[in-house]
Structures are given as structure tokens and as C-alpha cells.
Write an enzyme that holds these catalytic residues in place. Structure first.
Site, mmCIF file in Angstrom:
data_model
loop_
_atom_site.group_PDB
_atom_site.id
_atom_site.type_symbol
_atom_site.label_atom_id
_atom_site.label_comp_id
_atom_site.label_asym_id
_atom_site.label_seq_id
_atom_site.Cartn_x
_atom_site.Cartn_y
_atom_site.Cartn_z
ATOM 1 C CE LYS A 48 34.468 43.511 41.845
ATOM 2 N NZ LYS A 48 33.832 43.157 43.131
ATOM 3 C CG ASP A 49 34.148 44.804 36.744
ATOM 4 O OD1 ASP A 49 33.688 43.765 37.250
ATOM 5 O OD2 ASP A 49 33.868 45.950 37.154
ATOM 6 N NE ARG A 81 34.537 36.333 43.904
ATOM 7 C CZ ARG A 81 34.382 36.926 45.081
ATOM 8 N NH1 ARG A 81 34.756 36.304 46.188
ATOM 9 N NH2 ARG A 81 33.873 38.139 45.172
ATOM 10 N NE ARG A 82 31.348 39.378 46.541
ATOM 11 C CZ ARG A 82 31.209 40.582 46.010
ATOM 12 N NH1 ARG A 82 30.061 40.934 45.465
ATOM 13 N NH2 ARG A 82 32.204 41.452 46.027
ATOM 14 N NE ARG A 123 23.802 43.059 37.465
ATOM 15 C CZ ARG A 123 23.582 43.355 36.177
ATOM 16 N NH1 ARG A 123 22.717 42.645 35.468
ATOM 17 N NH2 ARG A 123 24.217 44.338 35.585
ATOM 18 N NE ARG A 147 25.511 45.791 43.521
ATOM 19 C CZ ARG A 147 26.636 45.226 43.111
ATOM 20 N NH1 ARG A 147 27.297 44.429 43.926
ATOM 21 N NH2 ARG A 147 27.111 45.452 41.908
ATOM 22 C CB CYS A 186 34.660 38.938 36.271
ATOM 23 S SG CYS A 186 33.734 39.748 34.965
#
Length: 311
Positions: free
Chosen positions: A80-81, A128-129, A146, A152, A241
Site C-alpha cells: 500500500k506504500d 481514507r480512513r 503517526r 500508536r 496512498c
């Protein structure tokens, strides 16, 4: 045969991914490997939302430079990156079998999204989220989160957020379970469409290196077809992304279904659509779905989303 040098980022998750590929290369192909840890721009700048510091190539550029200088032989990426366009001389040699593609809700106090209090703080790195969370509950205060998975989680347990959203694939790979986190709930695909390539690993190498063709032995055909359909959709929209786009492909017998969503990070404008076609036409399907989105104003919405992200 010479020892192969695998370039990787230094987080626990990135190291797990690189070690996984290293083990497969050694056990399945008899190739001796060692890891080279590289710090990328995305790893160095942690106090700014991702969308404001670059987007394309944020987690891959430094690894690609080392590949081109022949200081490493391959780079292991979360797919995805990986930008949909490559620098000359480099490409994906293979895409390995996908983990769980879904996103996951995590909280210390609240069992699910619906139980969060009004204006609850939800941490996520992703526009997106954020877009899809706002579509589900407009009152939520989505904030930039981040750092690596452990950072996190620490901020969640420190009380900085009422909940955070992470990829289930990363949680599975690091063996993080509900034994450690009081509340975990996985979003179904139709609730929160994942990022392009989410859950898959891409191995990037020099096209002219004899190793390039050898690496295809690690390729998973079904994952390859699905993620290439997703990437063709993103490519047709000139996205990446760090824009609010979700896209997910799933094989259904001889067909493939591609579902996508895009909109503003605040959830106020959203386009969402699915398209089904022959599995053999997976790249054409991505382009066809993108063209449908474009006819409905996708490019204007994405331009507005970019302006909002940089405001």
C-alpha cells in the site's frame, strides 16, 4: 551465489516483513540474505500528517536510491506504500500472499465505533480512513496519528485517543491480540474499504538483475491479480496512498469484483461504486471503474481533498 542484501525500514513490522521474505528466500530458493535497515522520509518526519509531507514515494524513495546504486539487491515494502509508477530500472518482482485486508478499531474503553462518546477522538494516519469514519459518524474528531504500531498503541493506552484505527494485517503479523488490547473490532469491507494493496507485500528489485526473475517464485497469483486491479484503478486516477481513496478487489470464480470509494476527508462528498468483470481483464477493470468515477466528478473531489489536506 553471493549474499543478497534486503533493504527494509526499521520498525518492528517492517523487520517482520523483511525477515519473512528472508526466510522464504533461504528455505525455498536457497539464497543467503542479510538485512540492511534504512530510515525513509516517512520515518523521520513524525510530527506532520502524511498528506502534508509528500505522498508518493514517502516510504520507498531512499530504498529505491540504494537499489539503483546497487547497495541493496531488493526492497521489501508494504504494497500500500508503493507508488503505482516506478523509476526507470526498477519494478515489482513479485507480490506475496495477502494477509487480512481489513482495518481494525482498537480502544481501551469502548467496544466499537458506535459506542464512542460524542466528538470522540479517533487516531489515524489515513485520509481514507478519516473519510470513511466521518461517513459513518460525522461527529468524530479524527486526528493524525503517526509512528510505528507500538508508538500508536502507547498513545492509545496513554489516553491521547478514545480509539485508533490500524490495519489488521499488521496486528496479525506482530501477534497483537485482544489479550493485550481490551477492545478490537474488525471493519467489514463494505464498512471501510481498504487501501490499494493493503495486507500484501511487494518486493522491488532492479529489472536487469538476474535475481529479478528468480523472485517471481514467491509470487501469489490471486494476490497479484487483485492488487494489480487495485493499482490500475489508482493509476488511472493519478492517486496515491496519501489521498482519500479506498479500493479492494476480490476474485469470485472466473470473475473479479472491484469496489472503490473516494471523497473528502470530512466525509461530506463521497463516491462509492463496484464493478464486476472477467478475472483475465483485471487491469482493464480498474481503468473502467476509474473512468466511471471520473465521469461522476472524481478528479474535482480529489483536487478539493488535496486542498483540504494542505490547509
Amino acid at each position: 551465489m553471493r549474499e543478497i542484501v534486503i533493504g527494509t525500514r526499521g520498525s518492528l513490522l517492517a523487520l517482520w516483513q523483511a525477515e519473512h521474505i528472508k526466510k522464504r528466500l533461504q528455505e525455498e530458493l536457497g539464497i543467503a540474505c542479510r538485512l540492511e535497515i534504512v530510515k525513509t522520509k516517512g520515518d523521520k518526519i513524525l510530527d506532520v500528517p502524511l498528506a502534508k509531507i509528500g505522498g508518493k514515494g514517502l516510504f520507498t524513495k531512499e530504498l529505491e536510491e540504494l537499489l539503483l546504486r546497487k547497495e541493496i539487491d531488493l526492497a521489501v515494502h508494504s504494497l500500500k506504500d508503493v507508488p503505482v509508477e516506478f523509476v526507470d530500472g526498477l519494478n515489482l518482482a513479485c507480490i506475496t500472499k495477502r494477509e487480512d485486508v481489513r482495518d481494525c478499531f482498537l480502544s481501551v474503553k469502548y467496544p466499537n465505533l458506535q459506542s464512542l462518546p460524542l466528538n470522540a477522538k479517533v487516531g489515524t494516519t489515513s485520509l481514507r480512513r478519516s473519510m470513511q469514519l466521518k461517513a459513518l459518524r460525522q461527529d468524530l474528531d479524527t486526528q493524525s496519528l503517526r509512528g510505528n504500531v507500538q508508538t500508536r498503541l502507547k498513545r492509545l493506552f496513554d489516553g491521547d485517543f478514545d480509539a485508533i484505527i490500524l490495519a489488521k494485517a499488521g496486528l496479525n503479523r506482530l501477534e497483537i491480540s485482544q489479550d493485550e488490547i481490551p477492545f478490537m473490532q474488525v471493519f467489514e469491507i463494505d464498512e471501510m474499504i481498504p487501501a490499494m494493496g493493503q495486507g500484501a507485500l511487494g518486493i522491488e528489485a532492479r529489472i536487469t538483475d538476474p535475481l529479478f526473475s528468480q523472485l517471481f517464485a514467491l509470487n501469489d497469483d490471486e494476490t497479484f491479480i487483485c492488487t494489480q486491479a487495485e493499482r490500475s484503478f489508482i493509476r488511472a486516477l493519478n492517486g496515491g496512498c496519501q489521498v482519500p481513496i479506498g479500493v479492494h478487489a476480490e476474485i469470485e470464480g472466473a470473475n473479479i469484483r472491484l469496489s472503490a470509494i473516494l471523497g473528502l476527508p470530512n466525509g461530506e462528498k463521497i463516491l462509492k461504486e463496484s464493478l464486476c468483470g472477467a478475472k483475465k481483464d483485471f487491469e482493464k477493470l480498474g481503468i473502467s471503474l476509474a473512468q466511471s468515477f471520473i465521469k461522476k466528478g472524481a478528479m474535482e473531489i480529489l483536487a478539493e481533498a488535496q486542498e483540504m489536506a494542505f490547509a
